[in-house]
Design a protein around this motif. Structure first.
Motif, PDB file in Angstrom:
ATOM      1  N   TYR A 127       0.806  -1.215   0.000  1.00 48.17           N
ATOM      2  CA  TYR A 127       0.000   0.000   0.000  1.00 48.17           C
ATOM      3  C   TYR A 127       0.844   1.272   0.000  1.00 48.17           C
ATOM      4  N   ARG A 128       2.113   1.173  -0.318  1.00 45.57           N
ATOM      5  CA  ARG A 128       3.002   2.329  -0.179  1.00 45.57           C
ATOM      6  C   ARG A 128       2.658   3.462  -1.140  1.00 45.57           C
ATOM      7  N   ASP A 129       1.961   3.155  -2.267  1.00 39.09           N
ATOM      8  CA  ASP A 129       1.691   4.195  -3.264  1.00 39.09           C
ATOM      9  C   ASP A 129       0.204   4.370  -3.539  1.00 39.09           C
ATOM     10  N   THR A 130      -0.643   3.971  -2.612  1.00 44.22           N
ATOM     11  CA  THR A 130      -2.094   4.039  -2.863  1.00 44.22           C
ATOM     12  C   THR A 130      -2.689   5.400  -2.569  1.00 44.22           C
ATOM     13  N   GLY A 131      -1.967   6.240  -1.836  1.00 44.67           N
ATOM     14  CA  GLY A 131      -2.592   7.421  -1.267  1.00 44.67           C
ATOM     15  C   GLY A 131      -3.159   7.081   0.101  1.00 44.67           C
ATOM     16  N   PRO A 132      -3.941   7.984   0.708  1.00 50.17           N
ATOM     17  CA  PRO A 132      -4.388   7.755   2.088  1.00 50.17           C
ATOM     18  C   PRO A 132      -5.314   6.565   2.256  1.00 50.17           C
ATOM     19  N   ILE A 133      -6.091   6.226   1.233  1.00 51.03           N
ATOM     20  CA  ILE A 133      -6.952   5.046   1.304  1.00 51.03           C
ATOM     21  C   ILE A 133      -6.199   3.863   0.711  1.00 51.03           C
ATOM     22  N   GLY A 173      -2.695   0.963 -12.125  1.00 55.68           N
ATOM     23  CA  GLY A 173      -1.895   0.731 -10.926  1.00 55.68           C
ATOM     24  C   GLY A 173      -1.825   1.935 -10.009  1.00 55.68           C
ATOM     25  N   VAL A 174      -2.927   2.696  -9.930  1.00 54.33           N
ATOM     26  CA  VAL A 174      -2.968   3.874  -9.064  1.00 54.33           C
ATOM     27  C   VAL A 174      -4.172   3.780  -8.141  1.00 54.33           C
ATOM     28  N   GLY A 175      -4.109   4.531  -7.050  1.00 52.08           N
ATOM     29  CA  GLY A 175      -5.230   4.577  -6.121  1.00 52.08           C
ATOM     30  C   GLY A 175      -5.351   3.334  -5.269  1.00 52.08           C
ATOM     31  N   PRO A 176      -6.479   3.193  -4.562  1.00 54.13           N
ATOM     32  CA  PRO A 176      -6.650   2.100  -3.608  1.00 54.13           C
ATOM     33  C   PRO A 176      -6.968   0.781  -4.289  1.00 54.13           C
ATOM     34  N   TYR A 177      -6.885  -0.290  -3.515  1.00 56.51           N
ATOM     35  CA  TYR A 177      -7.346  -1.610  -3.935  1.00 56.51           C
ATOM     36  C   TYR A 177      -8.810  -1.776  -3.550  1.00 56.51           C
ATOM     37  N   LEU A 178      -9.472  -2.681  -4.230  1.00 51.91           N
ATOM     38  CA  LEU A 178     -10.787  -3.178  -3.819  1.00 51.91           C
ATOM     39  C   LEU A 178     -10.584  -4.615  -3.389  1.00 51.91           C
ATOM     40  N   GLU A 179     -10.910  -4.918  -2.128  1.00 50.68           N
ATOM     41  CA  GLU A 179     -10.620  -6.236  -1.575  1.00 50.68           C
ATOM     42  C   GLU A 179     -11.885  -6.885  -1.034  1.00 50.68           C
ATOM     43  N   PHE A 180     -11.990  -8.184  -1.247  1.00 53.34           N
ATOM     44  CA  PHE A 180     -13.095  -8.979  -0.726  1.00 53.34           C
ATOM     45  C   PHE A 180     -12.511 -10.008   0.232  1.00 53.34           C
ATOM     46  N   LEU A 181     -12.948  -9.964   1.490  1.00 56.79           N
ATOM     47  CA  LEU A 181     -12.426 -10.837   2.532  1.00 56.79           C
ATOM     48  C   LEU A 181     -13.506 -11.796   3.002  1.00 56.79           C
TER      49      LEU A 181
END
Length: 246
Positions: A127-133, A173-181
């Motif tokens: 998450y080093r380059d995602t921004g704050p989210i 490859g920019v911004g946050p991820y969308l994750e399903f847990l």
């Protein structure tokens, strides 16, 4: 044809106050172009933002119940000192501790002033380059089912899928991820947090909606009435909206 997530929609009794909280939390700005409060990167209102997924806080008359949201935000940090500083700053802004069965973990679970849960993560290289989210996280019963639907629904890239987790991110490859847990609990009530998707300029919105329904999405009536967006649910019942391009 494709859709892109452009904002996380959060319902609140006091949209202005919750919007201000999230603007301060993320280091962004709050804009109120209408009844909602949009939170996005500093520098003037640009919607949709070309990199970030914004936050749109929408006023509703009902308070949050004790039910845990099945969608939440994970916030990124750059170091353990940054994590501690951010947690302290968020508490000063009105965040409170939240207990969702997390046990002893290296991240901190908090809730915004109206009880919407979120996590402040320990530093993670991914998450080093995602921004704050760092990520928009969705609880689900079967990440593989979610990966199949959302990989086809959006133009994002599927990075990981296992029995326990699925992870997508924008093709750039920019911004946050969308994750399903995978989680043991099941969805029982409409969520106060959901994704809003937007077609690209020139795309056929009606065709996109038909494509989503063919993938397994279903129409939702949440009492929204005659509005310029369409409310749908994914195969596990998570609400989302398809907006109309402005």
């Amino acid at each position: 044809m494709a859709l892109r997530p452009v904002q996380v929609n959060i319902k609140a009794l006091d949209a202005s106050a919750v919007g201000r909280f999230w603007a301060e939390a993320l280091g962004w700005s709050a804009y109120s172009p209408g009844v909602t409060t949009y939170v996005g990167p500093v520098g003037g209102l640009v919607w949709p933002d070309p990199v970030a997924v914004g936050v749109d806080v929408v006023p509703v008359p009902e308070p949050k119940t004790a039910t845990k949201n099945r969608v939440h935000l994970d916030l990124a940090t750059a170091s353990t000192a940054h994590q501690a500083e951010l947690v302290a700053r968020l508490r000063a802004l009105g965040a409170t501790s939240a207990h969702v069965g997390q046990g002893e973990v290296p991240w901190t679970v908090l809730a915004d002033p109206e009880g919407n849960e979120f996590c402040v993560l320990e530093p993670r290289e991914i998450y080093r380059d995602t921004g704050p989210i760092a990520a928009v996280v969705v609880d689900c019963s079967d990440p593989r089912v979610m990966a199949r639907f959302w990989d086809e629904a959006m133009d994002w890239t599927l990075h990981e899928v296992t029995d326990g987790r699925a992870r997508l991110r924008s093709a750039e490859g920019v911004g946050p991820y969308l994750e399903f847990l995978r989680t043991p609990d099941v969805k029982t009530v409409p969520d106060r947090v959901h994704l809003d998707l937007l077609p690209y300029p020139g795309d056929d919105r009606a065709a996109e909606l038909a494509r989503l329904r063919a993938l397994g999405a279903t129409d939702l009536d949440l009492g929204q009435g005659d509005v310029p967006w369409t409310c749908l649910a994914d195969p596990e019942g998570h609400e989302f909206c398809v907006l109309t391009p402005s």
